[in-house]
Scaffold this motif. Structure first.
Motif, mmCIF file in Angstrom:
data_model
loop_
_atom_site.group_PDB
_atom_site.id
_atom_site.type_symbol
_atom_site.label_atom_id
_atom_site.label_comp_id
_atom_site.label_asym_id
_atom_site.label_seq_id
_atom_site.Cartn_x
_atom_site.Cartn_y
_atom_site.Cartn_z
ATOM 1 N N ILE A 1 3.394 88.902 -26.266
ATOM 2 C CA ILE A 1 3.362 87.501 -25.810
ATOM 3 C C ILE A 1 4.506 86.709 -26.426
ATOM 4 N N SER A 2 4.794 86.952 -27.692
ATOM 5 C CA SER A 2 5.892 86.245 -28.362
ATOM 6 C C SER A 2 7.227 86.486 -27.675
ATOM 7 N N ASN A 3 7.433 87.696 -27.191
ATOM 8 C CA ASN A 3 8.682 88.019 -26.501
ATOM 9 C C ASN A 3 8.811 87.302 -25.162
ATOM 10 N N GLN A 4 7.681 86.837 -24.621
ATOM 11 C CA GLN A 4 7.701 86.161 -23.318
ATOM 12 C C GLN A 4 7.681 84.639 -23.429
ATOM 13 N N LEU A 5 7.456 84.114 -24.629
ATOM 14 C CA LEU A 5 7.410 82.660 -24.824
ATOM 15 C C LEU A 5 8.553 82.216 -25.731
ATOM 16 N N ASP A 6 9.222 81.146 -25.340
ATOM 17 C CA ASP A 6 10.319 80.635 -26.167
ATOM 18 C C ASP A 6 9.818 79.974 -27.448
ATOM 19 N N ASN A 7 8.644 79.366 -27.388
ATOM 20 C CA ASN A 7 8.146 78.595 -28.527
ATOM 21 C C ASN A 7 6.959 79.279 -29.201
ATOM 22 N N SER A 8 6.920 80.586 -29.182
ATOM 23 C CA SER A 8 5.740 81.312 -29.660
ATOM 24 C C SER A 8 5.436 81.056 -31.136
ATOM 25 N N GLN A 9 6.443 80.946 -31.975
ATOM 26 C CA GLN A 9 6.187 80.687 -33.395
ATOM 27 C C GLN A 9 5.527 79.334 -33.591
ATOM 28 N N ASP A 10 5.983 78.327 -32.845
ATOM 29 C CA ASP A 10 5.373 76.996 -32.950
ATOM 30 C C ASP A 10 3.919 77.017 -32.481
ATOM 31 N N VAL A 11 3.662 77.721 -31.386
ATOM 32 C CA VAL A 11 2.301 77.798 -30.845
ATOM 33 C C VAL A 11 1.377 78.488 -31.856
ATOM 34 N N MET A 12 1.812 79.624 -32.416
ATOM 35 C CA MET A 12 0.989 80.350 -33.387
ATOM 36 C C MET A 12 0.783 79.530 -34.654
ATOM 37 N N LEU A 13 1.847 78.913 -35.157
ATOM 38 C CA LEU A 13 1.724 78.107 -36.359
ATOM 39 C C LEU A 13 0.764 76.941 -36.143
ATOM 40 N N ASN A 14 0.853 76.283 -35.006
ATOM 41 C CA ASN A 14 -0.024 75.153 -34.729
ATOM 42 C C ASN A 14 -1.484 75.597 -34.638
ATOM 43 N N ALA A 15 -1.731 76.724 -33.989
ATOM 44 C CA ALA A 15 -3.100 77.244 -33.881
ATOM 45 C C ALA A 15 -3.655 77.621 -35.258
ATOM 46 N N LEU A 16 -2.839 78.264 -36.063
ATOM 47 C CA LEU A 16 -3.274 78.636 -37.408
ATOM 48 C C LEU A 16 -3.538 77.403 -38.270
ATOM 49 N N LEU A 17 -2.644 76.433 -38.196
ATOM 50 C CA LEU A 17 -2.831 75.212 -38.989
ATOM 51 C C LEU A 17 -4.062 74.429 -38.542
ATOM 52 N N LYS A 18 -4.325 74.417 -37.264
ATOM 53 C CA LYS A 18 -5.515 73.731 -36.756
ATOM 54 C C LYS A 18 -6.774 74.357 -37.358
ATOM 55 N N GLU A 19 -6.865 75.693 -37.316
ATOM 56 C CA GLU A 19 -8.022 76.391 -37.887
ATOM 57 C C GLU A 19 -8.072 76.218 -39.409
ATOM 58 N N TYR A 20 -6.926 76.321 -40.058
ATOM 59 C CA TYR A 20 -6.847 76.165 -41.510
ATOM 60 C C TYR A 20 -7.274 74.761 -41.930
ATOM 61 N N SER A 21 -6.878 73.763 -41.150
ATOM 62 C CA SER A 21 -7.224 72.377 -41.499
ATOM 63 C C SER A 21 -8.722 72.135 -41.390
ATOM 64 N N ILE A 22 -9.380 72.782 -40.434
ATOM 65 C CA ILE A 22 -10.833 72.640 -40.298
ATOM 66 C C ILE A 22 -11.533 73.244 -41.507
ATOM 67 N N LYS A 23 -11.112 74.433 -41.917
ATOM 68 C CA LYS A 23 -11.758 75.118 -43.044
ATOM 69 C C LYS A 23 -11.470 74.440 -44.385
ATOM 70 N N ASN A 24 -10.353 73.729 -44.467
ATOM 71 C CA ASN A 24 -9.955 73.122 -45.741
ATOM 72 C C ASN A 24 -9.977 71.600 -45.711
ATOM 73 N N ASN A 25 -10.626 71.041 -44.696
ATOM 74 C CA ASN A 25 -10.792 69.584 -44.577
ATOM 75 C C ASN A 25 -9.477 68.815 -44.692
ATOM 76 N N LEU A 26 -8.469 69.272 -43.983
ATOM 77 C CA LEU A 26 -7.194 68.561 -43.973
ATOM 78 C C LEU A 26 -7.230 67.465 -42.908
ATOM 79 N N ASN A 27 -6.478 66.431 -43.137
ATOM 80 C CA ASN A 27 -6.316 65.364 -42.150
ATOM 81 C C ASN A 27 -5.169 65.745 -41.224
#
Length: 189
Positions: free
Chosen positions: A143-169
């Protein structure tokens, strides 16, 4: 010939090594294929694909030396769904990492001559940690090879989940997401 991994209860090990595994008594799948009901034992491509059994003293992992031509592979993650039977393919057509939880369908009884207890210290090393990890890494790369912004998409998804588990704003400004606490800031697009 191919080594397929198969777990048995440790207290049944001696009988299995002496007498083998009878399909009609030990089958784990009863499938209707091409209008015929067939019984199958289910083996693994990697012993760590059943990590609970791998870590348990109650189970012992065996290597079954089987003829590739007689084997099929299916994705056990889909077992019980209408998609499962669509994943059943001959082993020769299977590409490593294609299924999340591959299982080898064995349609015959196993003679004791082709059964061996696995020895993790002297056997051939495993080429990958487990099938799910290999599948996920392959899919992410594809999927990363087919998307230009794959790193941003993955990082945003990971940060969203991480923020929920760690009560980030979270704050958004200029198309940038800022996840933060008192001492930490994480930024993604």
């Amino acid at each position: 010939m191919l080594d397929i991994f198969y777990y048995v209860k440790t207290n049944e090990l001696d009988d299995i090594l002496n007498y083998g595994i009878k399909l009609s008594e030990s089958y784990t799948r009863k499938l209707h294929l091409n209008g015929t009901e067939k019984l199958f034992l289910t083996g693994l491509l990697n012993p760590k694909d059943e990590i609970e059994k791998f870590n348990s003293d109650d189970y012992t992992c065996l290597k079954l030396n089987l003829n590739i031509a007689t084997l099929k592979v299916a994705d056990s993650a889909l077992y019980g769904s209408k998609y499962y039977e669509n994943t059943i393919i001959p082993y020769a057509e299977y590409e490593l990492g294609k299924y999340m939880q591959p299982e080898v369908l064995i349609s015959m009884s196993i003679l004791p001559e082709i059964i061996e207890e696995i020895n993790y210290y002297i056997d051939s090393p495993l080429l990958y940690d487990n099938s799910k990890e290999l599948y996920v890494n392959n899919l992410i790369e594809k999927i990363s090879n087919q998307l230009d912004n794959s790193q941003d998409v993955m990082l945003n998804a990971l940060l969203k989940e991480y923020s929920i588990k760690n009560n980030l704003n979270k704050d958004t400004a200029n198309n940038i997401n800022v996840y933060y606490s008192d001492n930490e800031f994480y930024i993604s697009k």
